[in-house]
Enzyme design. Structure first.
Site, PDB file in Angstrom:
ATOM      1  N   THR A   1       6.346   0.476   1.789  1.00 36.58           N
ATOM      2  CA  THR A   1       7.380   1.292   2.423  1.00 36.58           C
ATOM      3  C   THR A   1       6.677   2.392   3.195  1.00 36.58           C
ATOM      4  O   THR A   1       6.093   3.307   2.601  1.00 36.58           O
ATOM      5  CB  THR A   1       8.330   1.881   1.368  1.00 36.58           C
ATOM      6  OG1 THR A   1       9.065   0.813   0.778  1.00 36.58           O
ATOM      7  CG2 THR A   1       9.306   2.856   2.010  1.00 36.58           C
TER       8      THR A   1
ATOM      9  N   LYS B   1       9.664  10.859  -1.192  1.00 35.72           N
ATOM     10  CA  LYS B   1       8.859  10.156  -0.184  1.00 35.72           C
ATOM     11  C   LYS B   1       9.757   9.405   0.802  1.00 35.72           C
ATOM     12  O   LYS B   1       9.601   9.522   2.022  1.00 35.72           O
ATOM     13  CB  LYS B   1       7.913   9.160  -0.877  1.00 35.72           C
ATOM     14  CG  LYS B   1       7.056   8.354   0.101  1.00 35.72           C
ATOM     15  CD  LYS B   1       6.475   7.074  -0.518  1.00 35.72           C
ATOM     16  CE  LYS B   1       5.996   6.119   0.574  1.00 35.72           C
ATOM     17  NZ  LYS B   1       5.708   4.761   0.092  1.00 35.72           N
TER      18      LYS B   1
ATOM     19  N   LEU C   1       0.835  -1.207   0.000  1.00 32.89           N
ATOM     20  CA  LEU C   1       0.000   0.000   0.000  1.00 32.89           C
ATOM     21  C   LEU C   1       0.867   1.254   0.000  1.00 32.89           C
ATOM     22  O   LEU C   1       2.065   1.201   0.284  1.00 32.89           O
ATOM     23  CB  LEU C   1      -0.904  -0.030   1.231  1.00 32.89           C
ATOM     24  CG  LEU C   1      -1.820  -1.271   1.340  1.00 32.89           C
ATOM     25  CD1 LEU C   1      -2.526  -1.293   2.683  1.00 32.89           C
ATOM     26  CD2 LEU C   1      -2.837  -1.305   0.194  1.00 32.89           C
ATOM     27  N   PRO C   2       0.255   2.403  -0.296  1.00 29.76           N
ATOM     28  CA  PRO C   2       1.062   3.627  -0.470  1.00 29.76           C
ATOM     29  C   PRO C   2       1.676   4.200   0.800  1.00 29.76           C
ATOM     30  O   PRO C   2       2.807   4.665   0.771  1.00 29.76           O
ATOM     31  CB  PRO C   2       0.066   4.634  -1.064  1.00 29.76           C
ATOM     32  CG  PRO C   2      -1.092   3.846  -1.548  1.00 29.76           C
ATOM     33  CD  PRO C   2      -1.139   2.608  -0.710  1.00 29.76           C
TER      34      PRO C   2
ATOM     35  N   LYS D   1      15.434  -0.138   5.590  1.00 28.44           N
ATOM     36  CA  LYS D   1      15.235   0.311   4.212  1.00 28.44           C
ATOM     37  C   LYS D   1      15.467   1.813   4.079  1.00 28.44           C
ATOM     38  O   LYS D   1      16.105   2.272   3.134  1.00 28.44           O
ATOM     39  CB  LYS D   1      13.841  -0.039   3.699  1.00 28.44           C
ATOM     40  CG  LYS D   1      13.723   0.465   2.259  1.00 28.44           C
ATOM     41  CD  LYS D   1      12.505   0.144   1.488  1.00 28.44           C
ATOM     42  CE  LYS D   1      12.617   0.890   0.162  1.00 28.44           C
ATOM     43  NZ  LYS D   1      11.401   0.841  -0.627  1.00 28.44           N
TER      44      LYS D   1
END
Lengths: 306, 306, 306, 306
Positions: free
Chosen positions: D105, D255, D69-70, D180
């Site tokens: 992420t 982002k 998902l975003p 990450k």
């Protein structure tokens, strides 16, 4: 200082030097000028100045020599000459009582080199870079930041007072240059910091005029909010409200920030904000905005996607 | 605003809240206070305040509620309560005419959340963070930067005027917080930029007092040179001349810079100078200097090897 | 290159130059050495080198001259001499077939100045700064990054191959210096970026060894993770696991970053990361850590309060 | 892990999720998918997947649920539901043996919140953000960086191994996200640092290909020089040689850098390089380059005036 200056030599009649020399002429001093551009010389002659065939000839009988040149190498070449090419410098030709004033904005090391050479010949030299831009040059309201002996600083008051308002004594020879680039480095930090703060306010729905009014009288207060707001249409009659035309060009700020970083390297100083400001201004110039006023750095933060 | 405030509830009596509430008591208002620390409550009661068993009890009959808390989560919890835990918030207990003023320095999102919830209940809420420090709190000379409706802003004048001098209206709810962190972010940039400029001058042989005097009235002029010079012994009675004791702690500047970066993330703004200032201040705090005044960032640039 | 080198002059026998010259002696070349420190000369003589009374005497009959000096001014002085003081330089005394190799790390402008003067006299000059540190100098495994003509580069292979492993040809005279400082500037950015990333991981509860292992083989992979992890006890036998002793000193990184910023100023380049790395390293050195290995910048990010 | 997965639910079939789910279908697993876009669902059904009317329905009988998902708010909403709106979350509907894998992420705090809620219900949750881009998703060669218990990590091997090559275990729940963003923050620093170093080389006359070759095998070596050179025409088949089309968009790097700064704020970490990289990338995006590959930051340093 009892001895009154009668003869002035002015060398370097560019955007700044031209109007500075003109104010000396208008004040009634005898001014002999020189510039590589005959046009620039002609304008001063029209106002009543004398011309000379060379810088050295202009300086020969002067009580004061004032120079206004682009960079350190020009100043070194003019004052020191070139021994290998058998070329004399100003230091070789001026009268022993002559006061030497360099108002160029250059590296402190060059100013110190010329100052030491002058001292070795018994001459007084002062570095006196200016701020105030072409408008200040025309109005005779420049700020001079001087480096030199107390004696030289006292001697310089008369002529500097004709061309400017505030005259500061920063220290020995070279201190004028150092103080000026410290100031201009700080100015660039104020301008960038103010720009990003205003834009963050705008991004969060604030009116930049209201935010400027608040910060101006709070602990964020600084010269750019007072005199030179970078956000369009917050203040009248500043470059940001005239499409960033006029004022102090980005390319000139890049030059001054280069000088500040040269000084930081020479003294092994850490200037993270000044170094970052230089990088942002160089990016801005490289994107084609070098001729805009330096407050246009505001545009680096604005959102073009909206 | 014709209706005169008679009953004030003041919640949060820390280093700032305590003296603020004291000034309201001294001005003759009926003030009911609450704090988790009985000691803090006792001091206000000694001055003439009433105490309450809880924040909600303190607020029950108030015309104005003023809160001064550490962070957004405390403000959200106090005003909104906790539905899952069946715990009421201030919004559930205050009278319908009661004005709510939060003077905490918190994230704008929390202020907006509380403001919206207040509006949904027909209540007026204003975020009114302060600057001026504990000295300003004691002297009643704080600056308030307000976000809220015109009506709420007008209603707030009376009590804010007792605690402070300058009162600004930055915009709608949340705008007070945004304007304050824009200002404090800019302040941090001024402080770091001024520090590195002064140190570069010193490294090049200049007297920091002379350099400060020059820059203060030149285009490098800013609040820190005017009121709060970071270089020891340039100004009297500032933290830098008192071993960086007192004033505004590094840890608090780190907090405000954190809020500014939260806002920058939320609005996708670019603040290179503010972000760099935050990194430098965090490094400084992590090296053990969090309790010093924030002008001690100057020491990051000084040369300890000399 | 058919002509075999028999006579080498080696000038500058410091921490790097000493072991480099020793390797040439051990390889069977006839090496005449010079250094201002008699002790350094004596050590090489013990190994079989000849000594000379001056740099010029050492170079007089050489097929190759190799110099290893601290800064640009030393290189300029040695090669160019001083006309005013009637002092000859190496360029005035070497044989016409002699290859000149300067392995000092200096500003590119000085290298270019010497290169042009050499060319004017029909001599081949190559700038060949090294990386690999004192360990690489002793082991004969240095990397040389060369600037000069194809002919000079070919001529240099034989001697450089004795002292080093990788030999690169970056371009014309001066290109060796530029490539080296581009590399070392980038190295400083890798080191700082890796340090702050690892510390942020640690602050969030990650094991730095696990995080290093992940990033090393991911898109964050870089030389510092591979060979020189800055976080103590992640790798064995690196300075960070030995209290940051040994390795490449912070003071030397500050020197190289100064050269990189000189180059950036000369070419009007924008290097925000390199400039920031320099500021952080200067701060670190000024806090008294100049003699530690450069990976100790990691300590700027660690939390001393814990 | 002895229990073999037969039923997989896959929720979120965007540019990454679509091809990831497709690989599971191709590997012979029974996959039930859900996405708000019917088109995306239809494509997977064509390949052999089952569709469901809702995410909860898709997950009801699954042995493994994978979500892509975003942002954090979507993940929190999907897993936790909304008690006030009487809306169940995945945690309320899945079987007790079901393994939950979120490959989005997102911020570590959201991952930890969901992880704790899962634990409270006796469920195993793992955050497993990916790198490798859409190409890696299609090829089944993604890198997964996982946070969760050893048991959950072991259970996840089978499905992750179908979609990816490298699978790392960074630590407990949330550690995958932290690792990450540490990696991607470092990557942005490598990319900016490499870009400015290459451009400085070019500005000083070096061939970027030669300079890249030298730095790649020297101490400046890093992933961007190895795989993703930002300077046009140094490498084939990378975005910089295709007008910065394809690859990893600037907007996505913005982002990720936002997430990294959120983490730095939460842990009070100092990340001067990462914060500067974010500012430069935000400026770049705001200038209209958000859809270009992130190596296009190189263009911020190039000289457009030439």
């Amino acid at each position: 200082m009892t001895q009154t200056i009668t003869q002035v030599a002015f060398i370097g009649l560019g955007n700044m030097g031209g109007p500075m020399a003109a104010n000396l002429v208008k004040a009634g001093l005898k001014v002999t000028v020189f510039d590589l551009m005959p046009q620039a010389v002609a304008e001063l002659v029209k106002l009543g100045a004398n011309s000379a065939a060379s810088a050295n000839e202009a300086a020969a009988n002067a009580d004061v020599v004032i120079t206004m040149l682009p960079a350190g190498k020009h100043v070194r070449g003019l004052y020191l000459g070139n021994a290998q090419a058998d070329q004399q410098g100003l230091l070789d030709v001026v009268a022993s009582h002559c006061l030497l004033i360099d108002s160029s904005t250059i590296d402190a090391a060059s100013a110190q080199l010329v100052g030491q050479a002058a001292k070795a010949k018994g001459l007084e030299f002062i570095d006196a870079p200016v701020s105030g831009g072409t408008a200040g040059a025309a109005a005779g309201s420049l700020t001079f930041i001087c480096g030199g002996s107390d004696k030289a600083y006292a001697m310089a008051q008369e002529v500097l007072g004709i061309m400017g308002g505030n005259i500061f004594h920063a220290g020995d020879v070279g201190a004028g240059q150092i103080a000026k680039i410290c100031n201009n480095m700080l100015l660039s930090v104020l301008m960038v910091g103010t720009s990003e703060s205003l834009q963050m306010g705008i991004d969060n729905g604030l009116d930049p005029k209201v935010l400027s009014d608040i910060m101006k009288v709070s602990s964020g207060g600084n010269w750019t909010l007072e005199k030179y707001n970078p956000c369009p249409n917050v203040m009248d009659n500043v470059p940001s409200s005239k499409a960033y035309q006029g004022g102090f060009m980005v390319d000139l700020m890049v030059k001054d920030l280069g000088l500040s970083q040269e000084a930081a390297l020479a003294s092994n100083s850490s200037t993270p904000m000044g170094a970052l400001a230089r990088s942002l201004y160089v990016n801005h110039a490289r994107q084609g905005h070098g001729k805009l006023d330096f407050s246009s750095i505001f545009e680096q933060f604005a959102n073009k996607n909206k």
